[in-house]
Enzyme design. Sequence first.
Site, PDB file in Angstrom:
ATOM      1  N   CYS A   6      59.496  23.749   0.002  1.00 24.04           N
ATOM      2  CA  CYS A   6      60.461  22.732  -0.456  1.00 24.04           C
ATOM      3  C   CYS A   6      60.694  21.689   0.641  1.00 24.04           C
ATOM      4  CB  CYS A   6      61.758  23.400  -0.917  1.00 24.04           C
ATOM      5  SG  CYS A   6      62.723  22.373  -2.043  1.00 24.04           S
ATOM      6  N   HIS A  10      59.976  27.692  -4.793  1.00 21.78           N
ATOM      7  CA  HIS A  10      60.481  28.773  -3.940  1.00 21.78           C
ATOM      8  C   HIS A  10      59.809  30.097  -4.307  1.00 21.78           C
ATOM      9  CE1 HIS A  10      63.782  26.707  -1.797  1.00 21.78           C
ATOM     10  NE2 HIS A  10      63.834  25.954  -2.887  1.00 21.78           N
ATOM     11  N   GLU A  16      60.071  32.827  -2.722  1.00 23.41           N
ATOM     12  CA  GLU A  16      60.885  33.953  -2.272  1.00 23.41           C
ATOM     13  C   GLU A  16      61.839  34.484  -3.334  1.00 23.41           C
ATOM     14  OE1 GLU A  16      63.002  30.198  -0.641  1.00 23.41           O
ATOM     15  OE2 GLU A  16      61.012  30.838  -1.268  1.00 23.41           O
TER      16      GLU A  16
END
Length: 509
Positions: free
Chosen positions: A79, A167, A169
Amino acid sequence: MEKIAIFDFGSQYTQLIARRLRDMNFCSIIYPYDADITNLDKGIKGIILSGSPASVRGENVLHFPINKIKGKFPILGICYGAQYIASILGGDVVSSNKREYGHADIEVENSSPLFKGIKNPQVWMSHSDTISSLPSGFEIISKTKSIPVAGFQNLSLKSPIFGIQFHPEVTHTLDGGLLLKNFAEDICKCKKEWHSELFANHKIAELKEKLQNDRVILGLSGGVDSSVAALLLHKAIGKNLFGIFVNNGLLRKNEFEEVLESYKGMGLQVIGVDASEEFLQPLEGIDDPEKKRKIIGNVFIKVFEREAKKLSNIKWLAQGTIYPDVIESVSVLGPSVTIKSHHNVGGLPEKMGLKLVEPLRMLFKDEVRKVGAFLKLTPNILNRHPFPGPGLAIRVLGAITKEKIRLNQEADAIFIKALKDSGWYDKVWQAGTILLPVKSVGVMGDERTYEYTLAIRCVHSSDGMTAEWVNLPYDLLGSISNEIINNVKGINRVVYDISTKPPATIEWE
């Protein structure tokens, strides 16, 4: 130990990157974005640049010496990290009306070792700026329907550079774990050397060295976090640890007695303190959630000061703080945005004249459970749902009264019992009831009622940073609603919260 270094630019998800890597047994370490890169730990095999609430187009750009490490380590920008790489190396980042928040599907443009084996295109986006052009030597590896650059790479350097706009994660990116594994294992060649047993043994040795023969006072809650912290400290310093469990009047029904009973047989020195009136009196009529938290924190300070004075030569205050407590309160490793203050983070030790020790500060809940299992923590505590430190004070919205707390305790007891009886309790991450400051008309028999509305909340999560609402069976929801309304006078309406985190939080306040 070989490890992946993560530089924190303030994303709420920074620690989640570390957690995902640790889940796969890769050691990871987090640095602030402005750390001295000449003084990093040994064994670093790759670098990840996190997301951020900042913009590379803003006045206060968070700068990182990318040119000094380019070619020395494989780099992955996520990002903001991706936008910064693109911008600083000669590309362009613009503000676009094609902003992306939430679910999106990526389309792979060019072959990339980062996307090896990835089959599910669903990812989680959270950005407003857009990369409009890439630096020389870089190529696009993915896009979405809204943006032309969802991922890029440069494989021509001695060590490759990658950037992604989404993202990996968060669990909403369905193959995000595989992407991080590809980066750590295949691209960075990092060995898998991290596990909960290693953490526990290392932490116990660290605590022995740090605390020596000092005496420590620990605030116990009956939950897994403070209990695991207690076991680690107990193994490190034995009888020099004194646990205090405070009844703040905001616990679940009968919880004070049940928790004290649970600690019997664990070899801990636990003092039970009933201070419920000290908490409830100043909370009476308070409706602002931040004021509630501050009041509870201040009373805790007074109670701990009083109890600590009864014990001689106490040098340390221990807390079961874990990372979600920290990241939503203050930034300890980077400039993350505060969401709410937390009862475990703040000025307690200064007020009490004690030093602070938080053995679990950098772990997530599921990691804490793994450490607890290794330490053989009793199952009824190990598998207990998370419960907020401020207790029912933040599950009674609006002005606090003793009667509202009682209503929520009774309703919550029915809800939790129903989940346990139906087998759902161990299938979900967290559940609880929220008493709303809303009354509505009802009818019971031939009588009109005007009573409170109760919301019930039940979520799936692995770490508390993101959460999905649980699709409980309708017949179970119906029986829970009937049981509460029929047995808790003062509540005549029950609603079910079907909000995800983000954008909502798990707790309402």
